[in-house]
Write a protein that holds these residues in place. Structure first.
Motif, PDB file in Angstrom:
ATOM      1  N   PHE A 126       0.831  -1.211   0.000  1.00  0.00           N
ATOM      2  CA  PHE A 126       0.000   0.000   0.000  1.00  0.00           C
ATOM      3  C   PHE A 126       0.866   1.261   0.000  1.00  0.00           C
ATOM      4  O   PHE A 126       0.592   2.224  -0.701  1.00  0.00           O
ATOM      5  CB  PHE A 126      -0.910   0.016   1.238  1.00  0.00           C
ATOM      6  CG  PHE A 126      -2.246  -0.652   1.038  1.00  0.00           C
ATOM      7  CD1 PHE A 126      -2.553  -1.350  -0.123  1.00  0.00           C
ATOM      8  CD2 PHE A 126      -3.222  -0.552   2.023  1.00  0.00           C
ATOM      9  CE1 PHE A 126      -3.799  -1.951  -0.283  1.00  0.00           C
ATOM     10  CE2 PHE A 126      -4.472  -1.151   1.865  1.00  0.00           C
ATOM     11  CZ  PHE A 126      -4.758  -1.849   0.718  1.00  0.00           C
ATOM     12  N   ASP A 127       1.906   1.232   0.831  1.00  0.00           N
ATOM     13  CA  ASP A 127       2.793   2.402   0.887  1.00  0.00           C
ATOM     14  C   ASP A 127       3.453   2.654  -0.467  1.00  0.00           C
ATOM     15  O   ASP A 127       3.573   3.785  -0.911  1.00  0.00           O
ATOM     16  CB  ASP A 127       3.874   2.205   1.961  1.00  0.00           C
ATOM     17  CG  ASP A 127       3.314   2.359   3.373  1.00  0.00           C
ATOM     18  OD1 ASP A 127       2.528   3.290   3.586  1.00  0.00           O
ATOM     19  OD2 ASP A 127       3.649   1.542   4.236  1.00  0.00           O
ATOM     20  N   VAL A 130       1.122   4.353  -2.803  1.00  0.00           N
ATOM     21  CA  VAL A 130       0.997   5.784  -2.489  1.00  0.00           C
ATOM     22  C   VAL A 130       2.237   6.538  -2.975  1.00  0.00           C
ATOM     23  O   VAL A 130       2.141   7.622  -3.558  1.00  0.00           O
ATOM     24  CB  VAL A 130       0.794   5.981  -0.970  1.00  0.00           C
ATOM     25  CG1 VAL A 130       0.921   7.448  -0.583  1.00  0.00           C
ATOM     26  CG2 VAL A 130      -0.571   5.440  -0.553  1.00  0.00           C
ATOM     27  N   GLN A 131       3.406   5.927  -2.764  1.00  0.00           N
ATOM     28  CA  GLN A 131       4.654   6.596  -3.165  1.00  0.00           C
ATOM     29  C   GLN A 131       4.717   6.837  -4.672  1.00  0.00           C
ATOM     30  O   GLN A 131       5.441   7.704  -5.139  1.00  0.00           O
ATOM     31  CB  GLN A 131       5.854   5.747  -2.726  1.00  0.00           C
ATOM     32  CG  GLN A 131       6.101   5.815  -1.226  1.00  0.00           C
ATOM     33  CD  GLN A 131       6.812   4.589  -0.692  1.00  0.00           C
ATOM     34  OE1 GLN A 131       7.440   3.845  -1.440  1.00  0.00           O
ATOM     35  NE2 GLN A 131       6.715   4.366   0.604  1.00  0.00           N
ATOM     36  N   ALA A 134       0.154   9.119  -5.091  1.00  0.00           N
ATOM     37  CA  ALA A 134      -1.019   9.581  -4.345  1.00  0.00           C
ATOM     38  C   ALA A 134      -0.669  10.814  -3.509  1.00  0.00           C
ATOM     39  O   ALA A 134      -0.669  10.780  -2.282  1.00  0.00           O
ATOM     40  CB  ALA A 134      -1.569   8.465  -3.464  1.00  0.00           C
ATOM     41  N   PHE A 135      -0.346  11.891  -4.198  1.00  0.00           N
ATOM     42  CA  PHE A 135       0.004  13.137  -3.506  1.00  0.00           C
ATOM     43  C   PHE A 135      -0.147  14.277  -4.494  1.00  0.00           C
ATOM     44  O   PHE A 135      -0.334  14.061  -5.686  1.00  0.00           O
ATOM     45  CB  PHE A 135       1.447  13.070  -2.988  1.00  0.00           C
ATOM     46  CG  PHE A 135       2.436  12.496  -3.960  1.00  0.00           C
ATOM     47  CD1 PHE A 135       2.820  13.202  -5.089  1.00  0.00           C
ATOM     48  CD2 PHE A 135       2.966  11.217  -3.774  1.00  0.00           C
ATOM     49  CE1 PHE A 135       3.717  12.664  -6.006  1.00  0.00           C
ATOM     50  CE2 PHE A 135       3.868  10.670  -4.690  1.00  0.00           C
ATOM     51  CZ  PHE A 135       4.237  11.398  -5.807  1.00  0.00           C
ATOM     52  N   GLY A 167      -6.336   2.798   5.265  1.00  0.00           N
ATOM     53  CA  GLY A 167      -5.274   1.936   4.749  1.00  0.00           C
ATOM     54  C   GLY A 167      -5.113   0.640   5.512  1.00  0.00           C
ATOM     55  O   GLY A 167      -4.008   0.129   5.650  1.00  0.00           O
ATOM     56  N   MET A 212      -0.164  -0.399  -8.582  1.00  0.00           N
ATOM     57  CA  MET A 212      -1.080  -1.396  -8.020  1.00  0.00           C
ATOM     58  C   MET A 212      -0.906  -2.735  -8.738  1.00  0.00           C
ATOM     59  O   MET A 212      -0.828  -3.788  -8.102  1.00  0.00           O
ATOM     60  CB  MET A 212      -2.507  -0.875  -8.189  1.00  0.00           C
ATOM     61  CG  MET A 212      -3.605  -1.864  -7.899  1.00  0.00           C
ATOM     62  SD  MET A 212      -5.217  -1.075  -8.096  1.00  0.00           S
ATOM     63  CE  MET A 212      -5.390  -1.109  -9.883  1.00  0.00           C
TER      64      MET A 212
END
Lengths: 265, 636, 229
Positions: A126-127, A130-131, A134-135, A167, A212
């Motif tokens: 998941f991290d 995001v890396q 997702a920002f 999460g 993903m």
């Protein structure tokens, strides 16, 4: 009350995707369980008893115990976070079970979430998703005044609905295909509904989906089990939004330019 | 111990600008040669790690959770203050500064607080730019609400999950830097010691919580953002993993520990339901905007709340503090609750609780309006208690929530060990003896986003990059000590579990150093804690091995440190012979109101480790109030 | 074209492929049913319709080729996604439970495979004349000089064949119901007001198609359509 627990016990980290052989279900009888205990407090009591008997206590992830950190989560009788809707394992109370119940407790099952020990899984996938994007790509500094860009309340609320994701990974655990699309969709949806996030929407959709896929999550077959177990009740609408954003990003994507851009200017 | 606060000269409004200008810079090409180790990934740690990496430093970030997103900042509910004055209700940087100094009962450093108020404005801008979905009104602009200890609406919020949204903003910024390779993240990694070389912090020793491996990490500076020590009380609103280990080990390596006795007891938590209780759940202070706190006027009144007519209810906060009413600051509201319970007017089976009643607001605004404001909190309350707060009042009771004390830092956030910086709740600097609601998020982010990126350069500019490597003998020595301690836990094989000891410590702390403290009780605590500690080292039972995931072992290390730290906390409480903010000494009161002793205690007490078995040394940093004049704090 | 292959290979690209090919196949099924309903209008109508179709020549082959490509793409993508899904969740729970997933959604692989077998049989039966050569060979004024009406009615007068065809429609109903619902979700068409309507519509359309086909299959046994002499 009294309960019989069937808990997945595994002493070492799973090394291959098929980890059915790495551990086994073990039964424990637990008496004097109070209905006011949370599920994790019930496990605490079990662990105290196991320790006193010299048996290795059951490892499980947990931290805030108020439903927001996303650390905890076990599959209870086949349902991630147990029978109550919109509830994390730490906020599930024993009053949701009947006296004498037989309860199956298992870790999240997904190839992308290898079991580290007992009920503890590795959710670093998941991290990494995001890396990948997702920002909003802003550095710390002096951005414009917070009220410079009005955001319609309905948009802010939609963004918020997606941003409440903790999460925890229950969506993956519930999905028969171990798909992470509710999680990733929530990230897409969060930024999609804010003007600050729209700047990078195409790149974000492409990168998140690629990340993903690379983690080995399965695919969505629209069964919506994820929505049913999400402790923050994130709707599957976010998956539709991700699908749309991804298709849109692929449609508008241009091949890289061969022209020289910029210069010494 | 030399305590140089390094506060810049000049008028308070210009101090921060002056410091930013006079601080040396590190040239962009050199920044990448310096490595900064950031321990903790909450609001302060994540924002610091991200901001430092953006500037070009090499950053390594550590957290014991499985993901940096899970740090306990995530649980902050109510909001974050900022002096934006968007409401046009008379707010200003100066007023936020004033409220915070007064709210802290004149035990914070003025210059730090002023800087915090100044930076509050930037935090909101930064968070919005990151995509933090704050609550908005129908015009699309940001909404605000009121919080305790203030008479203006300056609190920005995201339903009841403000901490979560702000942390996810900082986590997103951190994740971006991890993705870019600028930050190396070490989750499930616990810091177990600081490595000090030639008087400077040059690294840390950590334990990989999955493999059990003890590892050394060298850097040019170490930033601790490891949160507070509320779990010394066992039951608190902190996460289960919150601990004092990082700051305690730093203290034992020479960092001064300031004001450990300043602990905040939050007035609105869900009461304890039984012995099995593992933690307490906070009900946001924002609820006091619309909820009214009351108990029966009669002692031992066992009637249902609905059966008690208004004339027989005592809305004691409104009665005692008419101008702030239910929005009295936390320390005062907690003490008032304790007082009515001590009088035998507490509610519920235990008599340890008061009502927080929404009946009037629901009548005035409608159930939907209340649900829109507090829906998730009401939901959470109903989950835990199986009671419906829409139809019956909530039962609440004070609980340990936040710790104002922490490692002493100067204006640049550097501890007494050069190169060791401390941010957020882990330091002592901005909240004095009591923190106002919605100020913790503000401080964590101000420290991480806007203070450390400037001040760390001033230190690093004087250091040779990469001077100390992990093969330096000091690393081996410290790592050996850490490994030996780990082995020692496993070798005792006694009869009592770690949790058992932790609960026993909590009972001593809460009973004798909780909401009210006195000389006799503290004296007892100071005898009981060492005895308990001795027993711990004789009789604790920790199973399993050291080279694997072993949660009992993790807990053992943390509880061992709490067993030492609790003693320091009690000692500090004993020596501070006054009442101020969250520290209430029964000997110094005016009818239940705290009585400060500015003559003798207008200072920060900074404890210095003197070695195993020796009494620590109490140093002081005098506090001067030039802009907000010392006055009796009144909310009447 | 590598970008198109990359798109297909991505998770969502795979889903979109399923949705788009699925909806095209649905269109075919609708047209197929509408055409076959002419069975009710008597031998001349259905035979004339079959002949008209046959006389399209090259166009018919293009349509058939297109249909085959769509069908194969649908199946191939389904195989790829199902395998990936199995790999993603290699270990089952000791205690399995389902909270809200419909039976139709959980049985897509089963219904899909069943339909595949059925389609093969259907083609062998009516297109290639392998299974019932006697019925297939009847001459008449239909396509290619065959008597389509006679072929169909004779076949459906056999209870076993009629029941197989009708039973397949239950499977088709399940497959279409979930497929049509998913179509909108996969393409990102979601709306608080319209999505529930789409979901209901999916059930109604799937039911209509299945009922129509089943009705035709059973019409001979029910005596609604007379067997050709």
């Amino acid at each position: 009350m009294k309960v019989t627990l069937h808990i997945w016990r595994q002493s070492k980290k799973s090394t291959k995707a098929d980890f059915a052989q790495d551990g086994k279900m073990v039964a424990y009888e637990l008496e004097h369980v109070s209905a006011d205990m949370s599920f994790l407090e019930m496990l605490d009591v079990l662990n105290e008893q196991l320790t006193k008997k010299g048996e290795d206590p059951v490892a499980f992830d947990h931290d805030c115990r108020e439903g927001v950190c996303g650390s905890c989560g076990v599959v209870i009788d086949g349902v991630p976070h147990g029978p109550e809707r919109g509830t994390t394992t730490c906020q599930l109370h024993m009053r949701s079970f009947r006296d004498g119940a037989s309860i199956y407790v298992e870790p999240w099952r997904a190839a992308a979430f290898p079991v580290l020990k007992d009920l503890v899984v590795d959710r670093s996938a998941f991290d990494r998703v995001v890396q990948s994007g997702a920002f909003v790509s802003v550095n710390t500094g002096a951005p414009q005044d917070a009220n410079a860009i009005p955001v319609p309340k309905a948009d802010a609320d939609r963004a918020f609905d997606a941003a409440t994701c903790i999460g925890c990974g229950a969506c993956v655990a519930a999905c028969k295909n171990a798909s992470a699309m509710l999680f990733v969709g929530a990230k897409v949806s969060h930024f999609l509904h804010l003007p600050q996030g729209r700047v990078e929407r195409e790149q974000r959709a492409r990168r998140l989906v690629a990340a993903m896929d690379a983690e080995g999550f399965g695919n969505c077959t629209n069964q919506y089990e994820c929505e049913a177990v999400c402790p923050k009740e994130i709707p599957v609408r976010v998956i539709a939004e991700m699908n749309r954003e991804f298709v849109r990003s692929k449609l508008v994507e241009e091949p890289p330019s061969t022209k020289r851009v910029g210069g010494d200017g | 111990m030399k305590l140089d606060s390094k506060i810049p000269g000049g008028p308070i409004q210009e101090k921060w600008d002056a410091r930013k200008f006079e601080t040396k810079l590190v040239n962009p090409a050199n920044k990448r040669k310096y490595k900064v180790l950031v321990v903790g990934s909450g609001l302060a740690g994540a924002s610091a790690a991200a901001s430092l990496a953006e500037l070009g430093y090499q950053v390594e970030c550590f957290c014991f959770q499985d993901s940096p997103r899970r740090a306990h900042s995530i649980a902050a509910q109510g909001g974050i203050n900022a002096a934006k004055n968007y409401r046009n209700d008379g707010d200003s940087v100066w007023r936020l500064f004033y409220d915070t100094v007064k709210g802290g009962d004149f035990r914070a450093r003025e210059a730090n607080v002023y800087r915090l108020a100044q930076l509050s404005v930037n935090i909101i801008d930064q968070a919005v730019a990151q995509g933090v979905p704050f609550a908005r009104d129908y015009g699309g602009l940001l909404d605000n609400r009121s919080f305790g200890g203030a008479q203006v609406s300056r609190t920005f919020y995201a339903r009841g999950q403000t901490g979560q949204q702000l942390l996810l903003g900082a986590y997103a910024a951190l994740s971006r830097q991890i993705g870019l390779g600028a930050v190396k993240m070490f989750p499930r990694t616990e810091m177990l010691d600081v490595v000090v070389v030639d008087g400077h912090a040059k690294g840390i020793v950590v334990r990989d919580l999955v493999t059990g491996e003890i590892r050394s990490h060298a850097g040019d500076a170490v930033v601790l953002a490891t949160g507070g020590y509320g779990n010394v009380f066992y039951l608190s609103t902190n996460a289960k993993g919150c601990n004092v280990t990082a700051t305690w080990r730093a203290y034992k390596r020479g960092a001064g520990f300031a004001n450990p006795c300043y602990t905040q007891i939050h007035p609105t938590c869900i009461p304890v339901s039984g012995d099995h209780q593992s933690k307490l759940t906070l009900m946001s202070e924002s609820l006091r905007n619309d909820g009214r706190v009351w108990v029966s006027k009669k002692q031992g009144d066992k009637r249902k709340p609905a059966d008690i007519p208004d004339a027989e209810r005592d809305y004691y906060l409104e009665r005692k503090y008419p101008s702030f009413g239910n929005l009295a600051p936390r320390d005062i509201a907690s003490r008032a609750a304790k007082q009515v319970c001590d009088e035998g007017r507490g509610i519920g089976d235990t008599g340890l609780g008061v009502y927080l009643d929404f009946r009037d607001s629901i009548q005035r605004l409608g159930k939907d309006a209340i649900a829109a404001r507090y829906g998730n909190l009401f939901h959470m309350y109903a989950k835990i208690t199986a009671e419906d707060p829409y139809s019956q009042p909530m039962r609440i009771f004070p609980a340990v929530h936040y710790t104002m004390g922490g490692l002493w830092v100067d204006y640049d956030l550097m501890s007494t060990i050069p190169g060791l910086f401390v941010l957020g709740e882990a330091n002592f600097s901005d909240h004095g003896a009591n923190r106002l609601g919605a100020s913790a998020l503000m401080q964590g982010l101000a420290d991480g986003y806007f203070v450390i990126p400037y001040t760390i350069a001033g230190y690093l500019a004087g250091q040779k990059a990469g001077a100390v490597k992990p093969d330096h003998p000091q690393f081996g020595k410290v790592a050996g000590e850490v490994a030996a301690m780990t082995k020692r836990f496993l070798s005792i094989n006694g009869k009592r579990t770690v949790d058992d000891f932790h609960k026993a410590l909590g009972r001593i702390m809460w009973g004798k150093c909780g909401m009210a403290r006195n000389e006799k009780g503290l004296g007892e605590a100071l005898r009981e804690i060492p005895a308990l500690r001795e027993e711990f080292w004789k009789d604790v039972k920790v199973l399993g091995g050291d080279l694997s995931l072993n949660q009992s072992l993790e807990k053992a290390g943390r509880v061992a440190d709490f067993l030492e730290f609790g003693e320091l906390l009690c000692r500090d409480a004993l020596e501070r012979r006054e009442s101020c903010g969250g520290h209430f000494r029964e000997e110094w009161q005016d009818d239940g109101e705290a009585r400060r002793d500015d003559e003798n205690f207008c200072h920060a007490a900074v404890w210095e480790y003197a070695g195993e078995g020796k009494a620590p040394v109490r140093n002081v940093e005098p506090l001067e109030f030039e802009n907000v004049h010392l006055a009796v704090r009144s909310y009447k | 074209m590598s970008w198109l292959f990359d798109f297909w290979r991505s998770s969502i690209g795979g889903k979109v492929t399923m949705a788009v090919t699925g909806v095209l196949l649905f269109g075919f099924v609708v047209a197929h049913l509408l055409g076959n309903l002419q069975l009710l209008a008597g031998p001349d109508a259905i035979n004339a319709y079959a002949k008209w179709l046959h006389d399209r020549g090259a166009l018919l082959w293009v349509a058939r080729g297109g249909l085959l490509v769509v069908f194969l793409l649908h199946v191939a993508t389904a195989v790829r996604l199902s395998r990936a899904n199995k790999q993603a969740r290699p270990v089952p729970y000791a205690s399995e439970a389902t909270v809200q997933a419909t039976f139709a959604s959980r049985s897509m692989v089963f219904s899909g495979l069943t339909l595949l077998v059925f389609v093969v049989y259907h083609l062998l039966h009516f297109t290639f004349g392998v299974t019932n050569p006697g019925d297939f060979a009847r001459k008449g004024n239909g396509a290619g000089g065959f008597d389509v009406h006679a072929m169909v009615t004779h076949s459906f007068s056999v209870p076993a064949i009629a029941v197989v065809y009708a039973a397949a429609q239950i499977v088709l109903f399940l497959h279409l119901r979930h497929g049509l619902r998913s179509f909108a979700q996969t393409l990102g068409l979601c709306h608080r007001r319209y999505t529930p309507i789409v979901e209901r519509l999916a059930t109604v359309l799937a039911a209509l198609i299945a009922a129509g086909n089943a009705f035709l299959a059973l019409s001979v046994l029910a005596g609604i359509v007379k067997v050709a002499q």
